[in-house]
Scaffold this active site. Structure first.
Site, PDB file in Angstrom:
ATOM      1  CB  CYS A 107      -0.857   0.043   1.265  1.00 44.23           C
ATOM      2  SG  CYS A 107      -1.968  -1.347   1.442  1.00 44.23           S
ATOM      3  N   GLY A 110      -1.281   1.148  -4.932  1.00 43.42           N
ATOM      4  CA  GLY A 110      -2.587   0.617  -4.566  1.00 43.42           C
ATOM      5  C   GLY A 110      -3.702   1.347  -5.272  1.00 43.42           C
ATOM      6  CG  ASN A 165       3.223  -0.187   2.842  1.00 44.07           C
ATOM      7  OD1 ASN A 165       4.231   0.265   2.338  1.00 44.07           O
ATOM      8  ND2 ASN A 165       2.712  -1.336   2.434  1.00 44.07           N
ATOM      9  N   GLY A 166       2.164  -2.728   4.985  1.00 40.95           N
ATOM     10  CA  GLY A 166       2.908  -3.886   5.479  1.00 40.95           C
ATOM     11  C   GLY A 166       1.942  -4.962   5.904  1.00 40.95           C
ATOM     12  CE1 TYR A 215       5.394  -4.510 -11.544  1.00 34.65           C
ATOM     13  CE2 TYR A 215       4.526  -4.503  -9.314  1.00 34.65           C
ATOM     14  CZ  TYR A 215       4.334  -4.379 -10.666  1.00 34.65           C
ATOM     15  OH  TYR A 215       3.080  -4.128 -11.145  1.00 34.65           O
TER      16      TYR A 215
HETATM   17  P1  AMP Z   1       3.058 -13.089 -13.976  1.00 32.05           P
HETATM   18  O1  AMP Z   1       2.370 -12.746 -15.238  1.00 32.05           O
HETATM   19  O2  AMP Z   1       2.130 -13.717 -12.979  1.00 32.05           O
HETATM   20  O3  AMP Z   1       4.303 -13.883 -14.153  1.00 32.05           O
HETATM   21  O4  AMP Z   1       3.475 -11.708 -13.290  1.00 32.05           O
HETATM   22  C1  AMP Z   1       4.646 -11.051 -13.683  1.00 32.05           C
HETATM   23  C2  AMP Z   1       4.347  -9.647 -14.035  1.00 32.05           C
HETATM   24  O5  AMP Z   1       3.648  -9.005 -12.963  1.00 32.05           O
HETATM   25  C3  AMP Z   1       5.624  -8.873 -14.288  1.00 32.05           C
HETATM   26  O6  AMP Z   1       5.493  -8.231 -15.521  1.00 32.05           O
HETATM   27  C4  AMP Z   1       5.717  -7.884 -13.152  1.00 32.05           C
HETATM   28  O7  AMP Z   1       6.033  -6.606 -13.659  1.00 32.05           O
HETATM   29  C5  AMP Z   1       4.362  -7.888 -12.493  1.00 32.05           C
HETATM   30  N1  AMP Z   1       4.446  -8.064 -11.018  1.00 32.05           N
HETATM   31  C6  AMP Z   1       5.371  -8.716 -10.318  1.00 32.05           C
HETATM   32  N2  AMP Z   1       5.090  -8.680  -8.987  1.00 32.05           N
HETATM   33  C7  AMP Z   1       3.939  -8.003  -8.857  1.00 32.05           C
HETATM   34  C8  AMP Z   1       3.121  -7.617  -7.750  1.00 32.05           C
HETATM   35  N3  AMP Z   1       3.439  -7.934  -6.495  1.00 32.05           N
HETATM   36  N4  AMP Z   1       2.005  -6.923  -8.009  1.00 32.05           N
HETATM   37  C9  AMP Z   1       1.662  -6.601  -9.273  1.00 32.05           C
HETATM   38  N5  AMP Z   1       2.398  -6.923 -10.345  1.00 32.05           N
HETATM   39  C10 AMP Z   1       3.508  -7.623 -10.165  1.00 32.05           C
END
Ligand code: AMP
Ligand code: SF4
Length: 466
Positions: free
Chosen positions: A8, A34, A108-109, A258
């Protein structure tokens, strides 16, 4: 019971004119952390006023309702959550009246012993209004017999484990606290009001400061509480620092991979710079011949630039992103997730056709995004597609507030590299090593949490999860 307190954004402004308006702009800058719900509580010295709602900051707030959030201190929150839950009870700030007055809190956490605590509190007669782990703190504070909020907060913190960047607002004071590991980011800035007086801002990331003209001062240290006071007496000095817990810094490495915005400084370092270094290290570890290197926008841009710089291979924007589609990760069904990747990303055929391409993204979670990306690049005529990821394989969930799925859904936790490559459909698949990740941080001062990559959780998280 699912905890709805995922990654968040938090913000607090103190002794700042138009405090709620400024907090709202800060939340706008932190929207990427978020999109589920947003809220602000302000204090005019006598009462705390709260507005919160589901959706983006621009949906929840408008000129009219912001005017109701009177006072020179306020705290705000953007909620990130997974599928389904719409309940406004789980949006923040959480507000409570108790025997010392009124308070509001944003978090947040993720508190790793929340379920255990909740059970104990309910056995003692507490009635919970939300599913939020944060609500435990409200009950602990309300039941405490000490005569001031500061000491009650400190006592409550001693009962909790896990990750927290917390901001409490009372009618005249504000408290900002980071857990002893400093897992979630929180930084302090200064705002000069139009009459020359000084106000303060705390926020998850420094990009919020840039938008509101605040000056970055420093991070809130792991285990530190900052106390902002004097609002009632109109003599606001620098926040008082109390080192509540001995620091044991293990900030979340995934913020760099990320989550954080590239223009932010988190844990004292610019995120873009770190991501570019990750690309440089990736190029050192994976030497591949290709016609060009392209990023998955926006998550792979900085790393792809770093890769291009180190390898000498041309950088191209071969995939264009439609910015009006939300994040794909949060969609509940696999089918919807796949559709959303296609809605969001479109390759430029003229650039891709008949070329050998290195495509760079920040992480693989379920593998859905990568599979779709390889597919659309092949459909655009790419001769070969080499997928490189600027972080190690995600093999374990996060218990500290970043929304990662269960181990069974993490593709790299359950399959060999070759199986994952085959599923994704790339000619080559490579990840940055843990050593490469460490090199890109160029940090010798302290460790980082990287449990989602190496399973080395930093506290006894199982206590609360049992
Ligand atoms: P996936 O398609 O499930 O392999 O998700 C990977 C993609 O989701 C990558 O392009 C990342 O940029 C993005 N991503 C990775 N971790 C998160 C996260 N915690 N929340 C939202 N997006 C994420
Ligand atoms: Fe960050 Fe991963 Fe640690 Fe969670 S487990 S705090 S996402 S590094």
């Amino acid at each position: 019971m699912k905890q709805w307190n995922e990654e968040c954004a938090v913000v607090g402004t103190y002794n700042v004119e138009n405090s709620a308006l400024i907090s709202h702009y800060a939340l706008f800058a932190l929207q990427h952390r978020g999109q589920e719900a947003s809220g602000i509580s302000s204090s005019d010295g006598k009462n705390i006023h709260t507005i919160k709602g589901n959706g983006l900051v621009t949906k929840v707030f408008n000129e009219k309702n912001l005017k109701k959030l009177i006072g020179n201190a306020s705290i705000g929150h953007n909620r990130y959550s997974t599928a389904g839950k719409e309940s406004i009870d789980d949006a923040q700030p959480l507000f409570a009246r108790y025997n010392l007055g009124e308070m509001a809190v944003v978090h947040n956490g993720n508190l790793t012993n929340a379920l255990l605590l909740r059970k104990k509190l309910i056995e003692k007669g507490a009635i919970f209004q939300s599913y939020l782990d944060t609500e435990n703190l409200i009950h602990l504070i309300a039941q405490n017999k000490k005569d001031n909020l500061q000491e009650r907060i400190i006592d409550a913190l001693k009962e909790i484990d896990g990750a927290y960047a917390l901001i409490f607002l009372s009618r005249t004071k504000m408290f900002a606290i980071r857990d002893p590991y400093g897992l979630r980011p929180l930084c302090l800035g200064k705002i000069t009001n139009s009459d020359g007086s000084v106000g303060y801002i705390v926020a998850s990331e420094s990009c919020a400061f840039d938008l509101v003209g605040a000056e970055y001062i420093r991070e809130v240290n792991p285990g530190e509480m900052l106390v902002f006071e004097g609002l009632g007496d109109k003599i606001v000095t620098q926040p008082k620092s109390i080192q509540v817990f001995a620091p044991n810094p293990h900030p979340c490495i995934f913020e760099y991979v990320y989550f954080a915005r590239p223009d932010s400084k988190v844990f004292g370092r610019n995120v873009y710079e770190v991501r570019k270094n990750m690309g440089v290290e990736l190029a050192k570890e994976h030497k591949i011949k290709a016609d060009m290197v392209i990023p998955v926008p926006d998550s792979g841009v900085a790393a792809a630039l770093g890769y291009s710089k180190e390898s000498g291979i041309n950088f191209e924007l071969g995939i264009i992103r439609n910015h009006y589609v939300g994040r794909t990760f949060i969609e509940p069904t696999q089918q919807m997730r796949e559709l959303k990747v296609r809605l969001k990303l479109n390759p430029i055929t003229e650039i891709i056709k008949d070329k050998e391409i290195i495509v760079i993204d920040d992480s693989v979670v379920r593998g859905t995004t990568s599979k779709q990306i390889v597919k659309i690049l092949r459909q655009a005529g790419a001769k070969k597609v080499h997928l490189l990821i600027s972080s190690p394989q995600t093999i374990s969930p996060c218990y500290y507030g970043v929304d990662t799925p269960d181990t069974k859904e993490l593709i790299c936790a359950n399959h060999s590299l070759e199986e994952v490559r085959d599923f994704i459909g790339a000619d080559t698949l490579g990840f940055l090593s843990l050593e490469g990740l460490a090199r890109s941080l160029k940090n010798k001062d302290h460790a980082f949490c990287q449990a989602c990559f190496d399973k080395k959780y930093i506290d006894n998280y199982t206590k609360g999860l049992k």
